[in-house]
Write a protein that holds these residues in place. Structure first.
Motif, short mmCIF file in Angstrom:
data_model
loop_
_atom_site.label_atom_id
_atom_site.label_comp_id
_atom_site.label_asym_id
_atom_site.label_seq_id
_atom_site.Cartn_x
_atom_site.Cartn_y
_atom_site.Cartn_z
N VAL A 159 2.29 46.52 29.66
CA VAL A 159 2.94 46.10 30.90
C VAL A 159 3.91 44.95 30.65
O VAL A 159 5.06 44.97 31.12
N ILE A 198 7.03 46.10 28.50
CA ILE A 198 8.00 46.90 29.26
C ILE A 198 8.86 45.99 30.12
O ILE A 198 10.09 46.15 30.18
N GLU A 199 8.25 45.02 30.77
CA GLU A 199 9.01 44.08 31.60
C GLU A 199 10.04 43.33 30.75
O GLU A 199 11.19 43.17 31.15
N TYR A 236 14.97 51.04 34.32
CA TYR A 236 13.98 52.00 33.80
C TYR A 236 14.27 52.35 32.35
O TYR A 236 15.40 52.20 31.87
N TYR A 273 9.40 55.53 26.41
CA TYR A 273 8.78 54.31 25.88
C TYR A 273 7.76 54.71 24.83
O TYR A 273 6.85 55.50 25.09
N LEU A 282 0.38 52.91 30.70
CA LEU A 282 1.62 53.69 30.75
C LEU A 282 1.71 54.46 32.07
O LEU A 282 2.78 54.56 32.67
N GLU A 321 0.50 53.60 34.96
CA GLU A 321 0.87 52.68 36.03
C GLU A 321 2.37 52.37 35.98
O GLU A 321 3.02 52.25 37.02
N CYS A 322 2.90 52.26 34.79
CA CYS A 322 4.34 51.97 34.64
C CYS A 322 5.19 53.17 35.04
O CYS A 322 6.30 53.00 35.56
N ALA A 326 5.25 53.16 38.76
CA ALA A 326 6.12 52.09 39.26
C ALA A 326 7.60 52.37 39.01
O ALA A 326 8.46 51.61 39.46
N LYS A 331 9.11 52.31 36.13
CA LYS A 331 9.67 51.48 35.06
C LYS A 331 9.92 52.28 33.79
O LYS A 331 10.81 51.92 32.99
#
Length: 350
Positions: free
Chosen positions: A109, A112-113, A123, A127, A168, A170-171, A174, A176
């Motif tokens: 998390v 990624i941010e 985005y 990833y 992953l 969750e991302c 979202a 992302k």
């Protein structure tokens, strides 16, 4: 330019993926801008980077490549939708990246941010896990007895993979990231991620990128068969064996500014007597057919069953232009047979 499906994502990627790991060390922002413009003009839509880059990895170069791409995107935002942008979270072992710790859900998390901020985008298309938490048989660790698999707790590794997949997921929810992939993995790693994603309804692995070339084809046939059967895109990196297959390092040559003139994190393990002899033979063969050694090596990787897109990088525009031409070249039956004869003589030169 030809295109292939990226696993089961529904995304079409160019057969050439532009690698960027020299940007921020051997290449400047200006160089990167020129390479991006040329690649896009040639139909390339696939760009690969990593938080660890530039290379060789150091605290000073960490994140620089993503920042260079972000600078380009800040000035060319209207072209973002044209690009399938891939980056990677660094694995363990680098003291300046999360204190050298494992890839965890929390690290996913946070990383990624940080990558989104450096890349100046909302985005990431793909990833990737740069290398697994366990030691994998890559970077000259593929020789029998080099690793002891029996001493690794498979259940603990699986637990870590599940945590990674959940983060992953969750991302993805979202917005992302869109998809995830692996790097420097094994058939067991691929299939364990597939098993876990199916069992827990989590994102499915879309791709894997591993080192693959005429000098280092250990993924053929077993890992590549897994990719084909499971619709996992196979993305070879270092198709020129870190530039060696161009012939520029033959007999110990070290051109000024070339990658092998820099200190290497894992040493120059590709530089062996057998690889030197193999490179000489491949270079002579290529030139007898009117090709450069680099072009023949790249065309060979591109035509192999199971390959989705080949990651190429260059420090000079002349190299990039030369290499791009390889993907419009076919290898006739005679040349294929001659390549195979050399390959059988030097199947595992490093």
């Amino acid at each position: 330019m030809k295109y292939s499906q990226l696993g089961r994502t529904g995304i079409e990627v160019s057969r050439v993926c532009l690698g960027t790991m020299t940007w921020g060390k051997q290449n400047s922002q200006k160089d990167a801008d020129e390479q991006m413009a040329f690649a896009l003009d040639q139909g390339v839509n696939f760009i690969d980077t990593a938080e660890m880059y530039a290379v060789p990895p150091t605290p000073e170069t960490y994140g620089k490549t993503e920042a260079i791409i972000g600078d380009w995107l800040s000035r060319n935002g209207q072209r973002r939708e044209e690009i399938v942008l891939a980056t990677k979270i660094a694995g363990n072992g680098l003291s300046w990246v999360r204190d050298g710790g494992d890839v965890t859900g929390e690290a996913i998390v946070a990383s990624i941010e940080a990558s989104l901020e450096r890349l100046q985008t909302d985005y990431i298309d793909l990833y990737q896990i740069h290398w697994p938490n366990r030691t994998s048989p890559h970077f000259a660790k593929h020789w029998p007895g080099r690793l002891n698999f029996s001493n690794v707790d498979s259940q603990e590794q699986s637990k870590q993979m599940l945590e990674i997949l959940q983060a992953l997921g969750e991302c993805v929810k979202a917005g992302k990231i869109k998809h995830f992939g692996l790097s420097n993995e094994t058939p067991w790693g691929i299939n364990e991620y597939l098993r876990l994603s199916d069992k827990h309804d989590l994102p499915r692995v879309a791709s894997i990128q591993n080192e693959f070339s005429l000098l280092h084809a250990k993924d053929w046939p077993y890992l590549i068969e897994s990719c084909v059967r499971e619709d996992v895109a196979y993305l070879p990196w270092s198709p020129l064996a870190a530039g060696a297959l161009s012939g520029k390092y033959i007999d110990g040559a070290r051109p000024e500014g070339s990658r092998w003139s820099f200190a290497q994190r894992n040493g120059l393990f590709r530089d062996t007597g057998a690889s030197n002899a193999a490179i000489k033979a491949y270079k002579e063969l290529a030139e007898s057919y009117g090709l450069t050694a680099s072009q023949m090596a790249l065309a060979w990787v591109d035509q192999l069953d199971g390959v989705t897109s080949t990651i190429i990088g260059a420090t000079k525009m002349s190299q990039l232009k030369e290499d791009m031409k390889a993907f419009d070249m076919g290898l006739n039956d005679s040349l294929q047979a001659d390549i195979a004869a050399i390959f059988k003589q030097y199947p595992v030169p490093y």
